[in-house]
Structure formats: structure tokens, C-alpha cells
Design a protein around this motif. Structure first.
Motif, mmCIF file in Angstrom:
data_model
loop_
_atom_site.group_PDB
_atom_site.id
_atom_site.type_symbol
_atom_site.label_atom_id
_atom_site.label_comp_id
_atom_site.label_asym_id
_atom_site.label_seq_id
_atom_site.Cartn_x
_atom_site.Cartn_y
_atom_site.Cartn_z
ATOM 1 N N GLY A 52 22.278 -18.641 -0.827
ATOM 2 C CA GLY A 52 22.353 -18.877 0.471
ATOM 3 C C GLY A 52 21.708 -17.610 1.152
ATOM 4 N N SER A 53 21.699 -17.527 2.757
ATOM 5 C CA SER A 53 21.178 -16.846 3.431
ATOM 6 C C SER A 53 22.024 -15.745 4.301
ATOM 7 N N ILE A 54 21.371 -14.506 4.282
ATOM 8 C CA ILE A 54 22.012 -13.479 5.190
ATOM 9 C C ILE A 54 21.007 -12.780 5.802
ATOM 10 N N VAL A 55 20.903 -13.150 7.216
ATOM 11 C CA VAL A 55 19.933 -12.644 8.216
ATOM 12 C C VAL A 55 20.498 -11.473 9.047
ATOM 13 N N PHE A 56 19.785 -10.328 9.179
ATOM 14 C CA PHE A 56 20.422 -9.301 9.793
ATOM 15 C C PHE A 56 19.220 -8.964 11.026
ATOM 16 N N GLY A 106 17.239 -10.439 12.473
ATOM 17 C CA GLY A 106 16.034 -11.191 12.269
ATOM 18 C C GLY A 106 15.301 -11.141 10.794
ATOM 19 N N THR A 107 15.757 -10.349 10.048
ATOM 20 C CA THR A 107 15.382 -10.023 8.615
ATOM 21 C C THR A 107 16.241 -10.555 7.667
ATOM 22 N N ASP A 108 15.556 -11.296 6.758
ATOM 23 C CA ASP A 108 16.443 -11.995 5.698
ATOM 24 C C ASP A 108 16.591 -10.686 4.694
ATOM 25 N N LEU A 109 17.915 -10.893 4.220
ATOM 26 C CA LEU A 109 18.222 -9.487 3.470
ATOM 27 C C LEU A 109 18.045 -9.884 2.091
ATOM 28 N N ALA A 110 17.512 -10.816 1.475
ATOM 29 C CA ALA A 110 17.743 -11.488 0.074
ATOM 30 C C ALA A 110 17.152 -10.382 -0.955
ATOM 31 N N LYS A 111 15.870 -9.984 -0.248
ATOM 32 C CA LYS A 111 15.422 -9.017 -1.323
ATOM 33 C C LYS A 111 15.457 -7.482 -0.842
ATOM 34 N N VAL A 112 16.561 -7.299 -0.033
ATOM 35 C CA VAL A 112 16.575 -6.006 0.564
ATOM 36 C C VAL A 112 17.691 -5.292 0.139
ATOM 37 N N PRO A 113 17.399 -4.097 -0.984
ATOM 38 C CA PRO A 113 18.467 -3.380 -1.699
ATOM 39 C C PRO A 113 19.472 -2.698 -0.779
ATOM 40 N N ALA A 114 20.537 -2.581 -1.244
ATOM 41 C CA ALA A 114 21.763 -1.803 -0.377
ATOM 42 C C ALA A 114 21.515 -0.693 0.437
ATOM 43 N N HIS A 115 20.691 0.282 -0.012
ATOM 44 C CA HIS A 115 20.355 1.337 0.543
ATOM 45 C C HIS A 115 19.390 1.101 1.815
ATOM 46 N N ARG A 116 18.658 0.210 1.743
ATOM 47 C CA ARG A 116 17.664 -0.090 2.735
ATOM 48 C C ARG A 116 18.576 -0.801 3.883
ATOM 49 N N ARG A 117 19.569 -1.655 3.324
ATOM 50 C CA ARG A 117 20.477 -2.284 4.348
ATOM 51 C C ARG A 117 21.149 -1.083 5.187
ATOM 52 N N GLU A 137 23.722 -13.483 10.659
ATOM 53 C CA GLU A 137 23.559 -14.824 10.597
ATOM 54 C C GLU A 137 23.856 -15.082 9.089
ATOM 55 N N ILE A 138 24.842 -15.890 8.853
ATOM 56 C CA ILE A 138 25.141 -16.068 7.336
ATOM 57 C C ILE A 138 25.014 -17.624 7.445
ATOM 58 N N ARG A 139 24.372 -18.299 6.430
ATOM 59 C CA ARG A 139 24.315 -19.577 6.116
ATOM 60 C C ARG A 139 24.504 -20.052 4.700
ATOM 61 N N GLY A 140 25.375 -20.722 4.515
ATOM 62 C CA GLY A 140 25.635 -21.469 2.962
ATOM 63 C C GLY A 140 25.694 -20.161 1.925
ATOM 64 N N LEU A 141 26.414 -19.383 2.364
ATOM 65 C CA LEU A 141 26.560 -18.248 1.420
ATOM 66 C C LEU A 141 27.638 -18.681 0.243
ATOM 67 N N ASP A 142 26.974 -18.691 -1.043
ATOM 68 C CA ASP A 142 27.894 -18.787 -2.171
ATOM 69 C C ASP A 142 28.037 -17.466 -2.905
ATOM 70 N N ALA A 143 28.948 -17.259 -3.706
ATOM 71 C CA ALA A 143 29.096 -15.968 -4.465
ATOM 72 C C ALA A 143 30.062 -16.164 -5.539
ATOM 73 N N TRP A 144 29.513 -15.579 -6.584
ATOM 74 C CA TRP A 144 30.254 -15.721 -8.075
ATOM 75 C C TRP A 144 30.542 -14.215 -8.636
ATOM 76 N N TYR A 145 31.652 -14.378 -9.509
ATOM 77 C CA TYR A 145 31.760 -13.237 -10.344
ATOM 78 C C TYR A 145 31.694 -13.941 -11.860
ATOM 79 N N LEU A 195 28.652 -18.182 9.204
ATOM 80 C CA LEU A 195 29.134 -17.154 10.045
ATOM 81 C C LEU A 195 28.082 -16.360 10.748
ATOM 82 N N GLU A 196 28.352 -16.142 11.933
ATOM 83 C CA GLU A 196 27.402 -15.198 12.928
ATOM 84 C C GLU A 196 28.325 -14.133 13.685
ATOM 85 N N VAL A 197 27.562 -13.071 13.757
ATOM 86 C CA VAL A 197 28.009 -12.363 14.661
ATOM 87 C C VAL A 197 27.099 -11.704 15.537
ATOM 88 N N HIS A 198 27.400 -12.024 16.988
ATOM 89 C CA HIS A 198 26.502 -11.474 17.924
ATOM 90 C C HIS A 198 26.443 -10.166 18.196
#
Ligand code: ATP
Length: 225
Positions: free
Chosen positions: A56-60, A62-73, A3-11, A22-25
Motif C-alpha cells: 500500500g502507500s504511505i506518503v508524508f 508529498g514523499t512516498d515512504l516506501a523506499k525511505v528507511p526509518a532513520h530518514r523518516r 496520507e495512507i492508502r490501502g495499507l496492508d501489514a503482516w506478521y 487514513l489521512e492527517v492534515h
């Protein structure tokens, strides 16, 4: 599941994603379609934690991924197949296949993978680089399946491949879904997208401009890109 909510990204100062929802069930196959530069790859890289300049938020699961590094994802069950396929040239097919650790009980044992991808079984001792583009794509998908990924993120899996291989990849995506897997894929080929997916998100200039079920997508595919 995702579940992705209000995701902004920059370079740097340039904004690549704008308020994406966006959501994927679980058990769904969903495509991201849109022209070059629409932000599709940035979106998948943000989910994997490979692009970090986001808000913004990305939840996989039930876990908010904000503080989860790539290898743990990856260990949580997100399986990333990037567009260059990431095959190691100095390793054999089998070494490439066995490289990622198995993160959870996978429906895809090494044997099942070889059954589903007989070409990889035939070529298991061959160096990764001797594979054709289509074989490399299959190896890249096989590798994340075997590692136990429950959700596959595929960046243009059919790009540049012969029709017979595209059709094989379609079968594999159907099989992934029938074994309970979930797929979010970038797909520029709208005809292919319409034959593999349940739903579609159309991106333009970093924003979701349409969210369509497959029936609506099929009816409008001629006008979408
Ligand atoms: P493509 O199919 O061409 O890969 P895309 O929809 O995946 O397109 P992205 O690659 O996510 O789009 O790019 C979104 C925007 O971000 C584009 O404007 C692109 O120029 C910009 N962008 C992408 N990567 C970088 C980067 N490394 N540095 C600066 N800007 C970038």
C-alpha cells in the motif's frame, strides 16, 4: 501531511492491517482508537518504517515512504514516541533530551522545552531511570519536539498515568497544535481522546471501521469501545 492508502501489514502469514486508508492534515490532532490487537501500534510502526512487511502507500509531505528507511523518516520530521518511552537508563534527563539530532528548525528550543516541562529542568542531571512514568512520558515527548519533529506519533501517551499528569499531557498536545504541530496518537481512553483531538479513526481487526469528527465521536463515545 500524511496520507495512507490501502495499507496492508503482516506478521508472517498473519495479516495485522487490512486496506487502511487514513489521512492527517497539517495542524490536526487525530486519534487511533480500538481494542487491543486492532492494529494501532502496527500502523504507527509502519509509518515510522519500523514494521516493513507492508504493502500500500504511505506518503508524508508529498514523499512516498516506501523506499525511505526509518532513520530518514525521523529526519524528515516524523517523531515517534513508543509506548515504552525509550528512555536510556544510563543517561541523564538532559542527555536523553539532547540525544536525537535536531532535524529542522524547531519551534521547541531546549529552553522552550524546559519552560514547558519544568519538572525536566529541575531534574536535568538525574538519571533517566529515576523519573516516574509520567516524567518519562514527558521526557519522551520533549525529546521529539526538541529534535524538530513536525508530526508526533504517540503510542498511548496517557497509559497508566495519574490524572494530574494526563491533564498535563493534554495541555502539551494543545500547545503542540497551537505552535503548528501535527499529532497522530493511539488512545484507549475515549474521554481523553475527545478532549484533545479534532478527528478519530476507529480500528477493528486491522481495518478502519469508522472515521469520525470530534462532535460525532463525543456523541457516540459510550458505544465505541
Ligand atoms: P495493543 O493496544 O494491544 O498494542 P494494537 O491495536 O496496537 O493493540 P497491534 O499491536 O498492532 O495492535 O497488533 C495487531 C495484530 O498483530 C494483533 O493480532 C497482534 O497479535 C499481532 N502482532 C503484533 N505484534 C506482533 C508480532 N511481533 N508478531 C506477531 N504478531 C504480532
Amino acid at each position: 501531511m500524511l496520507e495512507i492508502r490501502g495499507l496492508d501489514a503482516w506478521y508472517g502469514e498473519a495479516q495485522a492491517l487490512r486496506g487502511v486508508d487514513l489521512e492527517v492534515h497539517a495542524g490536526e490532532v487525530v486519534t487511533l482508537v480500538g481494542r487491543n490487537g486492532a492494529g494501532k501500534t502496527t500502523l504507527l510502526r509502519s509509518v515510522m518504517g519500523l514494521h516493513r512487511q507492508v504493502s500500500g502507500s504511505i506518503v508524508f509531505d508529498g514523499t512516498d515512504l516506501a523506499k525511505v528507511p526509518a532513520h530518514r523518516r525521523a529526519r524528515m520530521g516524523l517523531g515517534w514516541v513508543q509506548d515504552d518511552r525509550g528512555i536510556y537508563a544510563s543517561l541523564t534527563v538532559e542527555e536523553n533530551l539532547l540525544l536525537p539530532p535536531v532535524v529542522s528548525d524547531s519551534a521547541w528550543s531546549t529552553e522552550k522545552v524546559y519552560d514547558a516541562f519544568p519538572v525536566l529542568a529541575d531534574r536535568r542531571r538525574a538519571p533517566g531511570t529515576t523519573l516516574s512514568g509520567g516524567e518519562q512520558q514527558m521526557l519522551a515527548i520533549a525529546r521529539v519536539l526538541r529534535s524538530g519533529a513536525r508530526m508526533l506519533l504517540l503510542d498511548e501517551p496517557t497509559e497508566g498515568l495519574a490524572p494530574v499528569i494526563v491533564s498535563r499531557i493534554r495541555d502539551i498536545i494543545h500547545e503542540v497544535r497551537s505552535t503548528g504541530g501535527t499529532v497522530l496518537l493511539i488512545e484507549q481512553n475515549v474521554k481523553f481522546a475527545a478532549t484533545v483531538a479534532d478527528r478519530h479513526y476507529l480500528l477493528a481487526q486491522g481495518a478502519v471501521v469508522e472515521s469520525l469528527d470530534n462532535a460525532d465521536f463525543q456523541a457516540r463515545q459510550g458505544e465505541l469501545l
